[in-house]
Design a protein around this motif. Structure first.
Motif, PDB file in Angstrom:
ATOM      1  N   LEU A  39     -33.265  23.190  66.038  1.00  0.00           N
ATOM      2  CA  LEU A  39     -32.676  23.692  64.796  1.00  0.00           C
ATOM      3  C   LEU A  39     -33.652  23.507  63.637  1.00  0.00           C
ATOM      4  O   LEU A  39     -33.921  24.452  62.880  1.00  0.00           O
ATOM      5  N   GLY A  42     -36.673  25.800  63.954  1.00  0.00           N
ATOM      6  CA  GLY A  42     -36.322  27.185  63.647  1.00  0.00           C
ATOM      7  C   GLY A  42     -36.213  27.435  62.155  1.00  0.00           C
ATOM      8  O   GLY A  42     -36.669  28.468  61.649  1.00  0.00           O
ATOM      9  N   VAL A  43     -35.611  26.473  61.439  1.00  0.00           N
ATOM     10  CA  VAL A  43     -35.500  26.603  59.975  1.00  0.00           C
ATOM     11  C   VAL A  43     -36.891  26.648  59.341  1.00  0.00           C
ATOM     12  O   VAL A  43     -37.177  27.500  58.483  1.00  0.00           O
ATOM     13  N   VAL A 242     -31.555  28.193  70.451  1.00  0.00           N
ATOM     14  CA  VAL A 242     -31.263  27.726  69.088  1.00  0.00           C
ATOM     15  C   VAL A 242     -32.489  27.901  68.189  1.00  0.00           C
ATOM     16  O   VAL A 242     -32.374  28.349  67.040  1.00  0.00           O
ATOM     17  N   MET A 246     -32.234  30.463  65.046  1.00  0.00           N
ATOM     18  CA  MET A 246     -32.294  29.894  63.704  1.00  0.00           C
ATOM     19  C   MET A 246     -33.483  30.452  62.927  1.00  0.00           C
ATOM     20  O   MET A 246     -33.372  30.737  61.729  1.00  0.00           O
ATOM     21  N   VAL A 249     -32.448  33.886  61.684  1.00  0.00           N
ATOM     22  CA  VAL A 249     -31.492  33.864  60.571  1.00  0.00           C
ATOM     23  C   VAL A 249     -32.189  33.541  59.253  1.00  0.00           C
ATOM     24  O   VAL A 249     -31.994  34.212  58.238  1.00  0.00           O
ATOM     25  N   VAL A 250     -33.028  32.498  59.267  1.00  0.00           N
ATOM     26  CA  VAL A 250     -33.699  32.079  58.033  1.00  0.00           C
ATOM     27  C   VAL A 250     -34.709  33.130  57.580  1.00  0.00           C
ATOM     28  O   VAL A 250     -34.792  33.466  56.398  1.00  0.00           O
ATOM     29  N   LEU A 302     -23.499  23.271  67.259  1.00  0.00           N
ATOM     30  CA  LEU A 302     -24.800  23.708  66.745  1.00  0.00           C
ATOM     31  C   LEU A 302     -25.189  25.047  67.356  1.00  0.00           C
ATOM     32  O   LEU A 302     -25.703  25.930  66.668  1.00  0.00           O
ATOM     33  N   THR A 306     -25.694  28.680  65.283  1.00  0.00           N
ATOM     34  CA  THR A 306     -26.896  29.518  65.266  1.00  0.00           C
ATOM     35  C   THR A 306     -26.677  30.876  65.920  1.00  0.00           C
ATOM     36  O   THR A 306     -27.264  31.877  65.497  1.00  0.00           O
ATOM     37  N   SER A 307     -25.832  30.931  66.952  1.00  0.00           N
ATOM     38  CA  SER A 307     -25.663  32.176  67.710  1.00  0.00           C
ATOM     39  C   SER A 307     -24.623  33.109  67.102  1.00  0.00           C
ATOM     40  O   SER A 307     -24.662  34.315  67.329  1.00  0.00           O
ATOM     41  N   MET A 424     -22.065  31.799  60.323  1.00  0.00           N
ATOM     42  CA  MET A 424     -22.536  30.692  61.156  1.00  0.00           C
ATOM     43  C   MET A 424     -21.541  29.531  61.115  1.00  0.00           C
ATOM     44  O   MET A 424     -21.143  28.999  62.157  1.00  0.00           O
TER      45      MET A 424
END
Length: 468
Positions: A39, A42-43, A242, A246, A249-250, A302, A306-307, A424
């Motif tokens: 996570l 990914g961010v 994940v 993630m 998304v970001v 979590l 994310t999904s 999310m």
């Protein structure tokens, strides 16, 4: 899409992140630690891509397309195992019972918990909307928001056409082989019902044809062992999924759009966190340690976060309930399956309630009157039955509620820029609600394995031995 050196560099960086996660697995870091590490990575990666290339640029879009190979690919693998998992687990559970009398009690407790928590979620959504002073009055729409409003308006007739009798009929598996493909929004429940009938039919020959029953029971045990091994293999990929989801998304988020509607974001997450606390209070109320419970369900929440798919989280939800919380497989599958299509606390409870309170003042309605609130909560609870556990379920829930309350649905399009961000949290709460329903049902029926629940060690998918 043009494959450029910069795009190749982005892909190489993402693959390096996956390799780092693999090294963590090889070093035997716990599953939970790897998921949370994924996570964070990914961010950071998504933020780095957006900082370098800017939001909405072609390079970001091209990079996201390759991240989807990992992220969406992982979700697709999870969806692949949903129907086999539900089918063999429920049939196996009924064969072990050798009677179907407890099925009614399991169903009533599970569905009641889902609907009651959805009602509480709706009340919390209303209170948070009021506390933060949410209102659609005076909001201006961009071109994207206007388009979204038009899209919602175009789907209004479909929402109005839905009725509770029609939804209940859609649960019946008139063509179970079609439902095994997941072709309908309600295919999950249809497969549950089909599996119940097979299980009941199987128990019906236990006394009359014991040899046939023994052979069928052995077949189901073998199928169950293979499916559970398949579940384990797919769930091992969770950190990679994940990480990619993630980062996507970001990288694809619009900071300007989020800041424009930051009050709605804050109100939404305040409501979501408060409702999660309600789940923990319910867990404490049935005599279980809420802190330990929260720690054990963290990885599946979590993943759901994310999904953004409640249905895709079913395999991980079932695995978490059975091997970490001590819930029998039959109850775990009932809760995860029903929770993916009804009583979704986030998408069908909090979200439409906040939207209704926010939009009502635009047509001169005081949303805090009993004449508005009572039918709103009732419509939300009834409308939560049959909401698809995939991306877009919240939108459909909102259409049902807003149209039933005679509110302008197009105004919901004003939230398009923050939809992924709040979705999310909504999805994570949906999954939390379904796990809560399974845990409560198991506990009230006296079937929770407290030795498993109280076990302090965290299950590691890399070294576990699943029951046959």
């Amino acid at each position: 899409m043009i494959f450029s050196p910069l795009l190749a560099l982005n892909i190489a960086i993402a693959l390096a992140g996956c390799f780092l996660l693999y090294r963590m697995q090889a070093a035997h870091l716990s599953f939970t630690k790897r998921v949370f590490s994924a996570l964070g990575m990914g961010v950071l990666l998504g933020a780095a891509f957006q900082a370098v290339y800017g939001a909405g640029t072609p390079m970001i879009a091209d990079t996201i397309a390759y991240l989807d190979v990992i992220g969406k690919g992982y979700v697709a693998l999870l969806q692949m195992i949903i129907m086999p998992l539900i089918m063999v687990s429920i049939i196996g559970a009924i064969l072990k019972l050798k009677d179907a009398r407890s099925l009614g009690k399991i169903s009533v407790l599970t569905i009641s918990t889902l609907l009651v928590t959805t009602m509480i979620a709706a009340v919390i959504g209303i209170l948070m909307a009021r506390l933060y002073g949410l209102s659609a009055v005076g909001l201006t729409a961009s071109a994207a928001e206007v388009a979204r409003g038009a899209y919602l308006q175009g789907h209004l007739e479909a929402a109005k056409a839905i009725s509770l009798p029609g939804m209940l009929l859609s649960f019946l598996p008139s063509n179970p082989f079609l439902d095994l493909t997941g072709a309908r929004d309600t295919s999950t429940i249809a497969v549950v019902i089909f599996s119940i009938f097979i299980g009941i039919a199987g128990t019906g020959i236990a006394d009359k044809q014991p040899e046939m029953f023994a052979a069928f029971s052995h077949f189901i045990k073998v199928a169950h062992a293979i499916v559970m091994r398949l579940v384990t293999l797919v769930l091992r990929l969770t950190p990679y999924g994940v990480f990619a989801l993630m980062a996507k998304v970001v990288a694809g988020s619009s900071l300007a759009g989020i800041m424009k509607l930051i009050t709605f974001v804050l109100a939404s997450y305040s409501a979501l966190l408060l409702m999660f606390c309600v789940h923990l209070i319910i867990i404490s109320g049935v005599g279980l340690n809420a802190v330990r419970y929260a720690a054990k369900i963290a990885p599946v929440l979590l993943f759901a976060f994310t999904s953004r798919t409640s249905a895709g989280a079913i395999p991980m939800s079932v695995q978490t309930q059975t091997t970490r919380l001590g819930t029998p497989e039959g109850i775990a599958n009932f809760a995860a399956s029903f929770g993916a299509v009804m009583g979704q606390n986030g998408c069908a409870g909090i979200y439409p309630a906040m939207l209704a309170v926010m939009i009502a003042p635009t047509v001169g309605i005081d949303p805090m009157t009993l004449s508005f609130l009572v039918p709103l909560i009732a419509i939300i609870v009834v409308g939560s039955i049959g909401i698809a556990g995939v991306g877009g379920g919240a939108t459909f829930a909102a259409l049902i509620v807003l149209s039933a309350m005679d509110l302008p649905v197009a105004l919901a399009g004003l939230l398009i820029s923050i939809e992924p961000l709040i979705d999310m949290g909504r999805t994570a709460l949906n999954v939390s609600g379904s796990i809560t329903a399974g845990t409560v049902t198991s506990r009230l029926m006296g079937q929770t394995d407290l030795a498993v629940f109280n076990r302090k060690d965290v299950l590691d998918l890399d070294r576990e031995t699943l029951p046959a």
